[in-house]
Design an enzyme around this catalytic site. Structure first.
Site, PDB file in Angstrom:
ATOM      1  N   ASP A  67      32.705  27.745  31.290  1.00  0.00           N
ATOM      2  CA  ASP A  67      34.111  27.355  31.315  1.00  0.00           C
ATOM      3  C   ASP A  67      34.379  26.207  32.280  1.00  0.00           C
ATOM      4  OD1 ASP A  67      33.632  28.871  33.616  1.00  0.00           O
ATOM      5  OD2 ASP A  67      34.844  30.556  32.966  1.00  0.00           O
ATOM      6  N   ASN A 136      39.848  41.962  36.415  1.00  0.00           N
ATOM      7  CA  ASN A 136      40.541  42.574  35.272  1.00  0.00           C
ATOM      8  C   ASN A 136      39.636  42.688  34.041  1.00  0.00           C
ATOM      9  OD1 ASN A 136      40.363  39.939  34.458  1.00  0.00           O
ATOM     10  ND2 ASN A 136      42.560  39.561  34.305  1.00  0.00           N
ATOM     11  N   HIS A 138      37.679  40.251  32.838  1.00  0.00           N
ATOM     12  CA  HIS A 138      37.465  39.038  32.042  1.00  0.00           C
ATOM     13  C   HIS A 138      36.028  38.550  32.172  1.00  0.00           C
ATOM     14  CE1 HIS A 138      38.945  36.492  35.629  1.00  0.00           C
ATOM     15  NE2 HIS A 138      37.760  35.978  35.367  1.00  0.00           N
ATOM     16  N   GLU A 143      40.597  36.281  29.058  1.00  0.00           N
ATOM     17  CA  GLU A 143      41.481  37.250  29.689  1.00  0.00           C
ATOM     18  C   GLU A 143      41.719  38.451  28.770  1.00  0.00           C
ATOM     19  OE1 GLU A 143      42.167  37.025  32.712  1.00  0.00           O
ATOM     20  OE2 GLU A 143      42.960  35.079  33.350  1.00  0.00           O
TER      21      GLU A 143
HETATM   22  C1  GLP Z   1      36.231  33.151  37.296  1.00  0.00           C
HETATM   23  C2  GLP Z   1      35.163  32.616  36.354  1.00  0.00           C
HETATM   24  C3  GLP Z   1      34.303  33.715  35.829  1.00  0.00           C
HETATM   25  C4  GLP Z   1      33.840  34.575  36.980  1.00  0.00           C
HETATM   26  C5  GLP Z   1      35.016  35.269  37.626  1.00  0.00           C
HETATM   27  C6  GLP Z   1      34.645  36.088  38.839  1.00  0.00           C
HETATM   28  O1  GLP Z   1      37.417  33.448  36.661  1.00  0.00           O
HETATM   29  N1  GLP Z   1      35.694  31.865  35.260  1.00  0.00           N
HETATM   30  O2  GLP Z   1      33.214  33.155  35.121  1.00  0.00           O
HETATM   31  O3  GLP Z   1      32.930  35.538  36.524  1.00  0.00           O
HETATM   32  O4  GLP Z   1      35.939  34.292  38.046  1.00  0.00           O
HETATM   33  O5  GLP Z   1      34.529  35.254  39.940  1.00  0.00           O
HETATM   34  P1  GLP Z   1      33.906  35.622  41.332  1.00  0.00           P
HETATM   35  O6  GLP Z   1      32.428  35.687  41.088  1.00  0.00           O
HETATM   36  O7  GLP Z   1      34.283  34.506  42.243  1.00  0.00           O
HETATM   37  O8  GLP Z   1      34.475  36.922  41.712  1.00  0.00           O
END
Ligand code: GLP
Length: 241
Positions: A67, A136, A138, A143
């Site tokens: 992404d 959540n 995702h 989402e």
């Molecule tokens: C973001 C990214 C995801 C990631 C998630 C968790 O939204 N787009 O790919 O897995 O956050 O992030 P973190 O590893 O910083 O908790």
């Protein structure tokens, strides 16, 4: 589904790097799906450490990221383009034309999504996709409520996700409101998935991934149906399991 429990973030990072290292050394990866966020930072560090031992190379490998934020140019320090350069690409033998991320600054976002989805197909699909998980549930930026049949698309980020990611920005108002993300179907088509989770903030999401009914209200539940997924999670992330 295989679940590997480890002590903490450091162990998770090492174990994950070892997992990917074996696939790289045995040339099982031509296309690698990359993730961003706080979770894989230690993994990239460990992977670079293993790379420096000289047993494998990134020659001939293509990378595709999950992404990118809409509105941030690839040069923006908060973009996932910069994240990948900083944490991995600058340290390894990979050229610009081997690395791919959605262009969040594209003029025509819909066209960019189609281009990105086609690109993944033309590369022959993803051999190994690295994933983190949102609080959540995702995955990528898919989402809750996203169709399980979705391909690469533009998403409106939820307030919860923007707040969770605000820590990476100087000011929470700078967190973009939209992103381009691979869809659930894009992710599910990966031949192999490695999901990492660390910390008690992720405990609920990991519980739901493992035990909730497969439902679009928690995107990660679809992973129960993936034929080749490994989860490496630390004690805190597994604390509700
Ligand atoms: C973001 C990214 C995801 C990631 C998630 C968790 O939204 N787009 O790919 O897995 O956050 O992030 P973190 O590893 O910083 O908790």
């Amino acid at each position: 589904m295989e679940v590997i429990g480890v002590k903490d973030f450091n162990e998770m990072s090492k174990r994950a790097a070892q997992f990917v290292y074996e696939d790289l050394v045995n040339r099982r990866i031509k296309v690698m799906g990359m993730a961003t966020g706080g979770t894989p930072i230690g993994f990239y560090k460990q992977l670079v450490r293993l790379y420096k031992k000289g047993d494998f190379s990134f020659k001939g490998i293509q990378t595709v990221n999950l992404d990118e934020y809409v509105g941030l140019s690839p040069e923006n320090p908060n973009s996932y383009h910069q994240y990948m350069y900083q944490h991995l690409f600058q340290h390894i033998d990979i050229q610009r034309d081997q690395t791919h991320l959605p262009n969040g600054a594209a003029e025509d976002l819909e066209r960019e999504c189609v281009r990105y989805e086609q690109l993944i197909e033309e590369l022959g699909g993803i051999d190994l996709q690295l994933l983190g998980i949102g609080e959540n549930g995702h995955i990528g930026f898919n989402e809750p409520g996203t169709s399980f049949h979705s391909n690469t698309h533009v998403v409106n980020l939820t307030t919860a996700t923007r707040e969770a990611n605000a820590r990476y920005f100087n000011d929470r108002r700078e967190v973009p409101k939209q992103a381009i993300t691979m869809g659930i179907d894009t992710i599910m088509k990966s031949k192999k998935i490695l999901l990492l989770a660390s910390g008690k903030e992720k405990a609920q999401a990991i519980y739901r991934l493992l035990y909730d009914k497969v439902d679009e209200s928690c995107p990660a539940t679809i992973l129960q149906r993936h034929p080749n997924i490994t989860i490496i999670a630390d004690n805190e992330a597994l604390s509700l399991v």
